[in-house]
Design a protein around this motif. Structure first.
Motif, mmCIF file in Angstrom:
data_model
loop_
_atom_site.group_PDB
_atom_site.id
_atom_site.type_symbol
_atom_site.label_atom_id
_atom_site.label_comp_id
_atom_site.label_asym_id
_atom_site.label_seq_id
_atom_site.Cartn_x
_atom_site.Cartn_y
_atom_site.Cartn_z
ATOM 1 N N GLY A 121 34.977 40.447 43.693
ATOM 2 C CA GLY A 121 35.208 39.814 42.404
ATOM 3 C C GLY A 121 36.627 40.022 41.933
ATOM 4 O O GLY A 121 37.429 40.726 42.578
ATOM 5 N N ALA A 122 36.949 39.438 40.791
ATOM 6 C CA ALA A 122 38.301 39.545 40.232
ATOM 7 C C ALA A 122 38.671 40.983 39.908
ATOM 8 O O ALA A 122 39.853 41.337 39.883
ATOM 9 N N ALA A 123 37.677 41.838 39.662
ATOM 10 C CA ALA A 123 37.941 43.234 39.311
ATOM 11 C C ALA A 123 38.672 43.976 40.416
ATOM 12 O O ALA A 123 39.348 44.979 40.145
ATOM 13 N N VAL A 124 38.552 43.513 41.650
ATOM 14 C CA VAL A 124 39.261 44.172 42.755
ATOM 15 C C VAL A 124 40.762 44.148 42.504
ATOM 16 O O VAL A 124 41.450 45.175 42.588
ATOM 17 N N LEU A 125 41.283 42.983 42.165
ATOM 18 C CA LEU A 125 42.716 42.887 41.873
ATOM 19 C C LEU A 125 43.062 43.555 40.555
ATOM 20 O O LEU A 125 44.102 44.224 40.434
ATOM 21 N N ASP A 126 42.205 43.394 39.562
ATOM 22 C CA ASP A 126 42.464 44.003 38.249
ATOM 23 C C ASP A 126 42.576 45.523 38.369
ATOM 24 O O ASP A 126 43.481 46.139 37.795
ATOM 25 N N GLU A 127 41.655 46.133 39.111
ATOM 26 C CA GLU A 127 41.664 47.594 39.246
ATOM 27 C C GLU A 127 42.803 48.068 40.138
ATOM 28 O O GLU A 127 43.371 49.142 39.918
ATOM 29 N N THR A 128 43.152 47.279 41.142
ATOM 30 C CA THR A 128 44.316 47.616 41.971
ATOM 31 C C THR A 128 45.572 47.654 41.102
ATOM 32 O O THR A 128 46.379 48.594 41.180
ATOM 33 N N ALA A 129 45.734 46.650 40.249
ATOM 34 C CA ALA A 129 46.890 46.590 39.355
ATOM 35 C C ALA A 129 46.864 47.717 38.337
ATOM 36 O O ALA A 129 47.896 48.357 38.078
ATOM 37 N N LEU A 144 50.755 53.467 46.033
ATOM 38 C CA LEU A 144 50.153 52.314 46.685
ATOM 39 C C LEU A 144 48.723 52.620 47.137
ATOM 40 O O LEU A 144 47.816 51.803 46.977
ATOM 41 N N LEU A 145 48.530 53.808 47.688
ATOM 42 C CA LEU A 145 47.198 54.207 48.133
ATOM 43 C C LEU A 145 46.225 54.313 46.962
ATOM 44 O O LEU A 145 45.067 53.879 47.062
ATOM 45 N N ALA A 146 46.674 54.889 45.862
ATOM 46 C CA ALA A 146 45.813 55.011 44.683
ATOM 47 C C ALA A 146 45.391 53.632 44.178
ATOM 48 O O ALA A 146 44.234 53.421 43.772
ATOM 49 N N ALA A 147 46.317 52.682 44.227
ATOM 50 C CA ALA A 147 46.001 51.319 43.790
ATOM 51 C C ALA A 147 44.942 50.696 44.694
ATOM 52 O O ALA A 147 43.966 50.099 44.222
ATOM 53 N N MET A 148 45.128 50.831 46.005
ATOM 54 C CA MET A 148 44.172 50.242 46.938
ATOM 55 C C MET A 148 42.798 50.900 46.843
ATOM 56 O O MET A 148 41.763 50.217 46.924
ATOM 57 N N LYS A 149 42.762 52.199 46.664
ATOM 58 C CA LYS A 149 41.476 52.894 46.530
ATOM 59 C C LYS A 149 40.737 52.425 45.277
ATOM 60 O O LYS A 149 39.506 52.298 45.267
ATOM 61 N N ALA A 150 41.491 52.160 44.215
ATOM 62 C CA ALA A 150 40.860 51.657 42.987
ATOM 63 C C ALA A 150 40.273 50.266 43.217
ATOM 64 O O ALA A 150 39.181 49.947 42.735
ATOM 65 N N GLY A 151 40.995 49.424 43.957
ATOM 66 C CA GLY A 151 40.464 48.111 44.286
ATOM 67 C C GLY A 151 39.216 48.196 45.145
ATOM 68 O O GLY A 151 38.258 47.439 44.948
ATOM 69 N N GLU A 152 39.202 49.133 46.062
ATOM 70 C CA GLU A 152 38.011 49.346 46.875
ATOM 71 C C GLU A 152 36.843 49.818 46.013
ATOM 72 O O GLU A 152 35.695 49.391 46.207
ATOM 73 N N GLY A 153 37.138 50.668 45.045
ATOM 74 C CA GLY A 153 36.094 51.142 44.144
ATOM 75 C C GLY A 153 35.477 50.024 43.325
ATOM 76 O O GLY A 153 34.323 50.134 42.873
ATOM 77 N N ALA A 154 36.234 48.931 43.145
ATOM 78 C CA ALA A 154 35.721 47.770 42.408
ATOM 79 C C ALA A 154 34.998 46.783 43.323
ATOM 80 O O ALA A 154 34.604 45.709 42.868
ATOM 81 N N GLY A 155 34.854 47.136 44.594
ATOM 82 C CA GLY A 155 34.109 46.283 45.511
ATOM 83 C C GLY A 155 34.852 45.868 46.754
ATOM 84 O O GLY A 155 34.252 45.604 47.789
ATOM 85 N N GLY A 156 36.185 45.797 46.675
ATOM 86 C CA GLY A 156 36.993 45.470 47.835
ATOM 87 C C GLY A 156 36.559 44.182 48.514
ATOM 88 O O GLY A 156 36.072 43.234 47.888
#
Length: 236
Positions: A121-129, A144-156
């Motif tokens: 969902g859109a939250a993947v990009l929102d949480e990465t940002a 960069l890693l923290a951003a990607m992990k957050a996006g994964e946490g939103a569903g990836g």
């Protein structure tokens, strides 16, 4: 089938791309960086020439919007492609074809561009940002890693996980950091482990390699070893 972040570190001037997907060896095809020039991430039904030719056009001084217009004009498969570009001036452009699989899209901020397709969902990009902005005190690679992990946490990637990569360039033509996890059950966690390992010796050693301004680099092993050991000791 992927989401990625392109960013410029305002402190060091480094350009970096991090990416993750449920697909094999994503680092071999998605990220492309020309130091001091810009970065291109080509994904969805990936066209490798978007990266190769995109970097060439950036080197010629083209604006990212013009680069994308040129790339997609010659590609009848453009509607199945996604790419985004950020140059060293912070100018950003993106293309998400109409046939990219939902959820797909792009968002941009100051010094950062994030794009993805076939996501939960859109939250993947929102949480990465959100995580990228919130972790501005972290060293660039860890941010960069923290951003990607957050996006994964939103569903990836909604299909799951398989590979991840991170590419960072400073002022030289060779990379400051080039890490790839080509096939793993938890690729971003493994990528984070490799980044930690890079800080054991590599990040201290790279300063001694040849550069354009110092073609010989530093070859005195006593100097190299003592400097690395001192740097390691200061971290403990």
């Amino acid at each position: 089938m992927t989401w990625s972040i392109i960013a410029r570190d305002s402190l060091t001037g480094q350009l970096g791309i991090a990416v993750a997907t449920k697909f094999f060896a994503v680092g071999a095809r998605v990220p492309h960086i020309a130091p001091g020039i810009g970065g291109v991430a080509t994904q969805a039904l990936v066209n490798p020439y978007y990266g190769i030719d995109g970097i060439k056009l950036l080197r010629e001084g083209k604006d990212p919007r013009d680069v994308i217009a040129t790339l997609i004009a010659g590609d009848n498969g453009r509607e199945s492609r996604q790419l985004h570009i950020m140059d060293a001036k912070g100018r950003i452009a993106a293309h998400t074809g109409r046939e990219c699989v939902d959820w797909c899209g792009h968002l941009a901020g100051s010094g950062v561009s994030i794009a993805g397709n076939m996501l939960a969902g859109a939250a993947v990009l929102d949480e990465t940002a959100r995580a990228y902005v919130a972790n501005d005190k972290l060293p660039f690679a860890q941010r960069l890693l923290a951003a990607m992990k957050a996006g994964e946490g939103a569903g990836g990637d909604k299909r799951g996980k398989q590979s991840a990569a991170m590419l960072i360039h400073g002022s030289e033509e060779w990379s400051d950091l080039d890490l790839r996890v080509d096939d793993h059950t938890d690729p971003l966690t493994e990528l984070a482990r490799l980044e930690r390992v890079s800080r054991e010796r590599w990040v201290h050693f790279r300063q001694f390699l040849p550069t354009r301004s110092n073609p010989a680099g530093v070859t005195d092993r006593t100097t190299i070893d003592s400097t690395i050991e001192a740097a390691i000791a200061s971290q403990s």
